[in-house]
Design a protein around this motif. Structure first.
Motif, PDB file in Angstrom:
ATOM      1  N   TYR A   1     -13.199   5.980  -0.849  1.00 53.20           N
ATOM      2  CA  TYR A   1     -13.160   5.215  -2.099  1.00 53.20           C
ATOM      3  C   TYR A   1     -14.532   5.208  -2.776  1.00 53.20           C
TER       4      TYR A   1
ATOM      5  N   ALA B   1      -7.299   7.181  -5.486  1.00 53.58           N
ATOM      6  CA  ALA B   1      -7.151   5.726  -5.457  1.00 53.58           C
ATOM      7  C   ALA B   1      -7.013   5.141  -6.857  1.00 53.58           C
TER       8      ALA B   1
ATOM      9  N   THR C   1      -3.185  -0.860  -3.679  1.00 52.70           N
ATOM     10  CA  THR C   1      -4.640  -1.051  -3.808  1.00 52.70           C
ATOM     11  C   THR C   1      -5.035  -2.447  -4.293  1.00 52.70           C
TER      12      THR C   1
END
Length: 400
Positions: A34, A84, A157
């Protein structure tokens, strides 16, 4: 903006290639963390390559859809560097850009486009999955604020998101598809509780979200009051395009390449049955990529995507179903299990296990078929017994 000349296109393509050679992972190099993804997007923003076709006033590149197409094509030669952010960039940013006020766009878009902040989407509830319009989360006006209460589930997320786009019921006296509104909410606000859901592959991509007297500024209403279902439908169209066209910068066959490597490693690449399976996957992925490119081309006018996005989303699910059959044929138990000391398993195994969500996330296969039948093929709609009935008189979701 005028069409690019051949020289302009070549110059921009070189700029993209040079940037990616420096900042992107090559295919097979692994999955970026990330933090790696945030760093990549920050660098892309500095180079004018984040949000290529968005207005420069809101943090975009201020370029054309033709530039954006070249950028996506160039990225297709590398590992996806912003996985992401697929919901944040593919769904939330377009909605804020299209429906947010000038102040909201200037406040949220630059940081979202550059990866400094991450958005999530909060639609599904324990009693409102495929039938999202049965949602029971409430938003009540209190002076210059809205007070939100309710529960969302399967929120991707949410545990790392800074902001969320959420739909809540604002008028239960209206029929269930009316009386819904959309808001931008701070995921760190008092009253927000996020509980990760542990998955079979060891990850926790999905979450439960509980809202208890969460206060949202009145101007964070996205779109019009009580017009949230139209907003939600538009966002779902963006979602299906984002899922169905992921990695569609060029004609590519990632699943075929994954299975081909497994067949070579297991000595089955010359097996006629396996070769037939591989070519079927190759053909399916090539077709999906072509459909995805057509869908992207239809967005050139800058309008909300239509129901055609469900075609790519459904086809991607069909590929996942067939991929699982082929993977088990080629690699056997290695497809689903790994040694305990292997950190989170291999990329191939994680892809296999995560593939089961493809027929649920973003709308089930059945929902996609209904949309295609109704809005693409023009077939008669299913009868709706709750049409025109106030929501508070219905026994839907978890209402008794």
């Amino acid at each position: 903006m005028a069409e690019l000349t051949e020289q302009q296109a070549a110059d921009f393509r070189k700029k993209c290639d040079d940037f990616l050679e420096t900042y992107a992972y090559k295919q097979g190099q692994g999955v970026p963390s990330y933090d790696d993804q945030k760093a990549f997007l920050a660098a892309a923003a500095g180079a004018g390559l984040a949000g290529v076709a968005y207005d420069a006033a809101y943090g975009g590149g201020g370029l054309s859809q033709a530039h954006d197409k070249i950028w996506r094509e160039a990225q297709g030669n590398y590992t996806m560097m912003s996985g992401a952010f697929i919901i944040s960039h593919g769904m939330c940013v377009p909605m804020v850009s299209e429906y947010g006020s000038e102040e909201i766009k200037k406040r949220y878009l630059p940081d979202a486009i550059s990866g400094k902040t991450l958005f999530c989407q909060m639609f599904s509830e324990p009693g409102a999955g495929s039938d999202v319009a049965s949602l029971q989360s409430r938003a009540v006006k209190d002076g210059d604020e809205w007070i939100l209460n309710g529960q969302k589930v399967w929120t991707t997320t949410a545990q790392i998101a800074d902001y969320g786009v959420v739909i809540c019921r604002t008028d239960p006296d209206q029929p269930k598809h009316a009386g819904i509104s959309m808001f931008i909410v701070d995921m760190k606000a008092p009253g927000m509780e996020i509980r990760p859901i542990h998955q079979i592959d060891g990850g926790s991509e999905f979450n439960e979200v509980f809202m208890t007297d969460v206060r949202v500024p009145a101007d964070h209403l996205l779109g019009e009051y009580n017009n949230g279902w139209r907003m939600a439908t538009a966002m779902l169209m963006y979602e299906r395009v984002a899922i169905g066209t992921a990695g569609s910068g060029k004609i590519n066959q990632p699943t075929y390449k994954l299975l081909l490597k497994a067949a070579q490693e297991n000595g089955k690449v010359n097996d006629p049955v396996v070769r037939q399976q591989l070519m079927t996957i190759y053909s399916m992925e090539t077709t999906k990529a072509l459909v995805a490119q057509r869908t992207k081309a239809e967005q050139k006018a800058g309008k909300t995507p239509g129901p055609g996005g469900s075609l790519g989303k459904l086809f991607g699910s069909n590929i996942a179903w067939y991929m699982r059959e082929c993977a088990l044929e080629i690699a056997g138990p290695q497809t689903v299990a790994w040694e305990p000391d292997a950190e989170n398993g291999s990329e191939r195994q994680r892809i296999f296990l995560n593939s089961f969500q493809s027929s649920i996330a973003g709308g089930t296969d059945e929902i996609q078929r209904n949309i295609i039948g109704d809005r693409v093929l023009g077939l008669p709609r299913e009868p709706g017994v709750d049409k025109g009935v106030p929501f508070n008189e219905l026994k839907v979701g978890t209402q008794a």
